[in-house]
Structure formats: structure tokens, C-alpha cells
Design a protein around this motif. Structure first.
Motif, PDB file in Angstrom:
ATOM      1  N   ASP A  10       0.154  -1.437  -0.144  1.00 15.89           N
ATOM      2  CA  ASP A  10       0.007   0.467   0.254  1.00 15.89           C
ATOM      3  C   ASP A  10       0.770   0.831   0.003  1.00 15.89           C
ATOM      4  OD1 ASP A  10      -2.505  -1.398   0.271  1.00 15.89           O
ATOM      5  OD2 ASP A  10      -1.803  -1.472   2.361  1.00 15.89           O
ATOM      6  N   ILE A  11       2.237   1.372   0.253  1.00 20.62           N
ATOM      7  CA  ILE A  11       3.239   2.329   0.897  1.00 20.62           C
ATOM      8  C   ILE A  11       2.931   3.201  -0.547  1.00 20.62           C
ATOM      9  CG2 ILE A  11       5.199   3.481   0.794  1.00 20.62           C
ATOM     10  CD1 ILE A  11       5.597   0.820   2.552  1.00 20.62           C
ATOM     11  N   LYS A  12       3.117   2.627  -1.931  1.00 21.65           N
ATOM     12  CA  LYS A  12       3.240   3.658  -3.334  1.00 21.65           C
ATOM     13  C   LYS A  12       1.738   4.551  -2.883  1.00 21.65           C
ATOM     14  CE  LYS A  12       6.446   1.668  -6.747  1.00 21.65           C
ATOM     15  NZ  LYS A  12       7.259   2.117  -4.946  1.00 21.65           N
ATOM     16  N   GLN A  13       0.577   4.421  -2.725  1.00 21.27           N
ATOM     17  CA  GLN A  13       0.063   4.514  -2.316  1.00 21.27           C
ATOM     18  C   GLN A  13      -0.477   5.650  -1.120  1.00 21.27           C
ATOM     19  OE1 GLN A  13      -4.460   3.652  -3.729  1.00 21.27           O
ATOM     20  NE2 GLN A  13      -4.013   1.142  -4.188  1.00 21.27           N
ATOM     21  N   ILE A  14       0.144   5.243  -0.293  1.00 21.11           N
ATOM     22  CA  ILE A  14       0.322   6.317   0.873  1.00 21.11           C
ATOM     23  C   ILE A  14       0.763   7.011   1.005  1.00 21.11           C
ATOM     24  CG2 ILE A  14       1.399   5.929   3.110  1.00 21.11           C
ATOM     25  CD1 ILE A  14       0.273   3.020   3.456  1.00 21.11           C
ATOM     26  N   GLN A  15       2.134   6.784  -0.429  1.00 21.86           N
ATOM     27  CA  GLN A  15       2.975   8.719  -0.689  1.00 21.86           C
ATOM     28  C   GLN A  15       2.115   9.161  -1.536  1.00 21.86           C
ATOM     29  OE1 GLN A  15       5.408   8.940   1.290  1.00 21.86           O
ATOM     30  NE2 GLN A  15       6.626   7.362   0.674  1.00 21.86           N
ATOM     31  N   THR A  33      10.391   8.275   3.445  1.00 17.92           N
ATOM     32  CA  THR A  33      10.653   7.816   2.079  1.00 17.92           C
ATOM     33  C   THR A  33      10.185   6.619   2.140  1.00 17.92           C
ATOM     34  OG1 THR A  33      12.366   6.395   3.589  1.00 17.92           O
ATOM     35  CG2 THR A  33      13.099   7.966   2.383  1.00 17.92           C
ATOM     36  N   ASP A  34       9.986   5.348   1.528  1.00 16.00           N
ATOM     37  CA  ASP A  34       8.409   3.968   1.502  1.00 16.00           C
ATOM     38  C   ASP A  34       9.406   3.746   2.617  1.00 16.00           C
ATOM     39  OD1 ASP A  34       7.478   4.932  -0.597  1.00 16.00           O
ATOM     40  OD2 ASP A  34       8.708   3.682  -2.292  1.00 16.00           O
ATOM     41  N   ASP A  35      10.601   3.338   2.933  1.00 15.67           N
ATOM     42  CA  ASP A  35      11.518   2.404   3.843  1.00 15.67           C
ATOM     43  C   ASP A  35      11.032   3.160   5.233  1.00 15.67           C
ATOM     44  OD1 ASP A  35      12.779   0.856   1.828  1.00 15.67           O
ATOM     45  OD2 ASP A  35      14.636   1.920   2.156  1.00 15.67           O
ATOM     46  N   ASP A  36      10.870   4.287   5.737  1.00 14.68           N
ATOM     47  CA  ASP A  36      10.261   4.826   6.745  1.00 14.68           C
ATOM     48  C   ASP A  36       9.178   4.269   6.715  1.00 14.68           C
ATOM     49  OD1 ASP A  36      12.967   6.058   7.125  1.00 14.68           O
ATOM     50  OD2 ASP A  36      11.259   7.796   6.376  1.00 14.68           O
ATOM     51  N   CYS A  37       8.409   4.528   5.831  1.00 12.49           N
ATOM     52  CA  CYS A  37       6.581   3.630   5.600  1.00 12.49           C
ATOM     53  C   CYS A  37       6.830   2.173   6.234  1.00 12.49           C
ATOM     54  CB  CYS A  37       5.937   3.816   4.923  1.00 12.49           C
ATOM     55  SG  CYS A  37       5.871   5.358   4.470  1.00 12.49           S
ATOM     56  N   VAL A  38       7.231   1.559   5.642  1.00 16.39           N
ATOM     57  CA  VAL A  38       7.906  -0.014   5.816  1.00 16.39           C
ATOM     58  C   VAL A  38       8.425   0.032   7.830  1.00 16.39           C
ATOM     59  CG1 VAL A  38       9.500  -1.806   6.045  1.00 16.39           C
ATOM     60  CG2 VAL A  38       8.480  -0.531   3.613  1.00 16.39           C
ATOM     61  N   GLU A  39       9.358   1.379   8.069  1.00 15.51           N
ATOM     62  CA  GLU A  39       9.235   0.607   8.927  1.00 15.51           C
ATOM     63  C   GLU A  39       8.286   0.623   9.972  1.00 15.51           C
ATOM     64  OE1 GLU A  39      13.074   2.317  12.208  1.00 15.51           O
ATOM     65  OE2 GLU A  39      12.957   2.774  10.315  1.00 15.51           O
ATOM     66  N   PHE A  40       7.817   1.821   9.944  1.00 21.27           N
ATOM     67  CA  PHE A  40       6.465   2.352  10.664  1.00 21.27           C
ATOM     68  C   PHE A  40       5.545   1.410  11.257  1.00 21.27           C
ATOM     69  CE2 PHE A  40       8.752   6.269  11.677  1.00 21.27           C
ATOM     70  CZ  PHE A  40       8.591   6.878  12.715  1.00 21.27           C
ATOM     71  N   ILE A  41       4.653   0.646   9.739  1.00 22.71           N
ATOM     72  CA  ILE A  41       3.359   0.162   9.773  1.00 22.71           C
ATOM     73  C   ILE A  41       3.765  -1.719   9.814  1.00 22.71           C
ATOM     74  CG2 ILE A  41       2.546   1.297   8.258  1.00 22.71           C
ATOM     75  CD1 ILE A  41       2.979  -1.005   5.606  1.00 22.71           C
ATOM     76  N   THR A  42       5.397  -2.063   9.860  1.00 26.34           N
ATOM     77  CA  THR A  42       5.588  -3.179  10.148  1.00 26.34           C
ATOM     78  C   THR A  42       6.778  -3.113  12.066  1.00 26.34           C
ATOM     79  OG1 THR A  42       7.941  -3.547   9.177  1.00 26.34           O
ATOM     80  CG2 THR A  42       5.651  -3.981   7.810  1.00 26.34           C
ATOM     81  N   GLN A  43       7.346  -2.286  12.029  1.00 24.69           N
ATOM     82  CA  GLN A  43       7.885  -2.680  13.482  1.00 24.69           C
ATOM     83  C   GLN A  43       7.979  -1.684  14.685  1.00 24.69           C
ATOM     84  OE1 GLN A  43      12.484  -2.654  11.914  1.00 24.69           O
ATOM     85  NE2 GLN A  43      11.967  -4.020   9.651  1.00 24.69           N
ATOM     86  N   ARG A  44       7.580  -0.677  14.183  1.00 25.48           N
ATOM     87  CA  ARG A  44       7.539   0.158  15.359  1.00 25.48           C
ATOM     88  C   ARG A  44       6.048   0.344  15.664  1.00 25.48           C
ATOM     89  NH1 ARG A  44      11.395   4.588  15.190  1.00 25.48           N
ATOM     90  NH2 ARG A  44      10.123   6.257  16.249  1.00 25.48           N
ATOM     91  N   GLY A  45       5.399   0.206  14.482  1.00 25.11           N
ATOM     92  CA  GLY A  45       3.497   0.703  14.958  1.00 25.11           C
ATOM     93  C   GLY A  45       2.965  -0.385  13.871  1.00 25.11           C
ATOM     94  N   LYS A  46       1.913   0.356  13.791  1.00 27.72           N
ATOM     95  CA  LYS A  46       0.526  -0.235  12.291  1.00 27.72           C
ATOM     96  C   LYS A  46      -0.326   0.610  11.839  1.00 27.72           C
ATOM     97  CE  LYS A  46      -0.992  -3.831  13.623  1.00 27.72           C
ATOM     98  NZ  LYS A  46      -1.949  -4.644  14.292  1.00 27.72           N
ATOM     99  N   GLY A  47      -0.454   0.433  10.859  1.00 27.93           N
ATOM    100  CA  GLY A  47      -0.701   1.276  10.170  1.00 27.93           C
ATOM    101  C   GLY A  47      -2.363   1.254   9.606  1.00 27.93           C
ATOM    102  N   TRP A  48      -3.017   1.983   9.541  1.00 23.77           N
ATOM    103  CA  TRP A  48      -4.823   1.673   8.380  1.00 23.77           C
ATOM    104  C   TRP A  48      -5.481   2.402   7.074  1.00 23.77           C
ATOM    105  CZ3 TRP A  48      -3.157   1.165  13.558  1.00 23.77           C
ATOM    106  CH2 TRP A  48      -3.704   0.564  14.016  1.00 23.77           C
TER     107      TRP A  48
END
Length: 152
Positions: A10-15, A33-48
Motif C-alpha cells: 500500500d505504500i506507493k498509494q500512501i505516499q 521514504t518508502d523505507d520509513d513507511c515500511v518500518e513504521f507499519i511493520t516494526q514500530r507500530g501499525k497503520g490503517w
């Protein structure tokens, strides 16, 4: 209208959503960055995300590590439909299932976002970054709102 957990694909559309906003814009889109988004939704927390017709029109991300709301954004043409409130409530509900620690966020003053957070029960506690208003939500305040039937 579908609300669901954010996935890496989903990250491309999130951006696209993040860079479509007219308030609280990024001074440099390359700062998130896309890598920031990956880190935040998979390691640091969660996204919707909120999806309409296979298009992501809004998203929210909470950071458990720093105990803050990392993002809550909608495409401008989808504002005032309750999407932001639903993403907000899902995110805070999940956050307070994980911890009872206060959660904070920063937003630019004199914006619709500032008014949204005031209306949804956040408390102003100071400033953050470059003149942003720093808001806080406690477990107790969230619990009062959710038990009063004001959340999802």
C-alpha cells in the motif's frame, strides 16, 4: 468504503495521499521514504488505510516506540466524510489495547487538523518541532470517549 490494516504494497498509494494534502505539507517529500513507511507499519507500530474502489484515500499510522501518531492524512477531496475520524478511532483503539501510555502528536496551528484534534478530545500540551502544536491523549480520556459511544 473499506477500512483495513496497511500493508507494504500500500505504500506507493500512501505516499500519494501524503503528498496530496494542502495542510501540514512536507517541505521536502523525500523526507518520508518508502523505507520509513515500511518500518513504521511493520516494526514500530501499525497503520490503517481507507480504500474506495481499490484507491487508498486516507491512512493513519501510530508509532508505539515513540508513543506518537506518525500520520493521519486524507486526500483533500475525501475530507468531511467521516473517514479521518474512523481512521483516528481505529488507530487509537488499537494503540490503547497495546499500552496505557499517553500518546502525542504535532500539527500545524490554524489548520483543520488542529480543530479536528481539539474536537476529538486531544489536549494541547505545548509546541513541537517548527512551531507545531503538541497534543496529547491519555488512556483515561480515550476510555471516557470510547465508553460514551463516541468511537468505533
Amino acid at each position: 468504503m473499506i477500512f483495513r490494516e496497511a500493508k507494504i504494497n500500500d505504500i506507493k498509494q500512501i505516499q500519494i495521499v501524503r503528498n496530496s494534502v494542502t495542510e501540514n505539507t512536507l517541505s521536502n517529500p523525500n523526507l518520508v521514504t518508502d523505507d520509513d513507511c515500511v518500518e513504521f507499519i511493520t516494526q514500530r507500530g501499525k497503520g490503517w488505510v481507507c480504500e474506495i474502489g481499490n484507491e487508498i484515500v486516507g491512512f493513519s499510522i501510530v508509532d508505539l516506540k515513540n508513543k506518537n501518531i506518525w500520520a493521519l492524512f486524507l486526500k483533500p477531496e475525501f475530507e468531511k466524510r467521516g473517514i479521518g475520524r474512523k481512521l483516528h478511532d481505529i488507530m487509537l483503539g488499537w494503540y490503547f489495547e497495546q499500552t496505557r501510555a499517553n500518546v502525542w502528536l504535532g500539527t500545524s496551528p490554524n489548520t483543520r487538523a488542529e480543530m479536528f484534534y481539539r474536537k476529538t478530545g486531544w489536549t494541547e500540551i505545548g509546541t513541537h518541532g517548527n512551531g507545531e502544536i503538541k497534543f496529547e491523549m491519555t488512556y483515561e480520556n480515550w476510555n471516557k470517549k470510547s465508553t460514551a459511544g463516541n468511537t468505533v
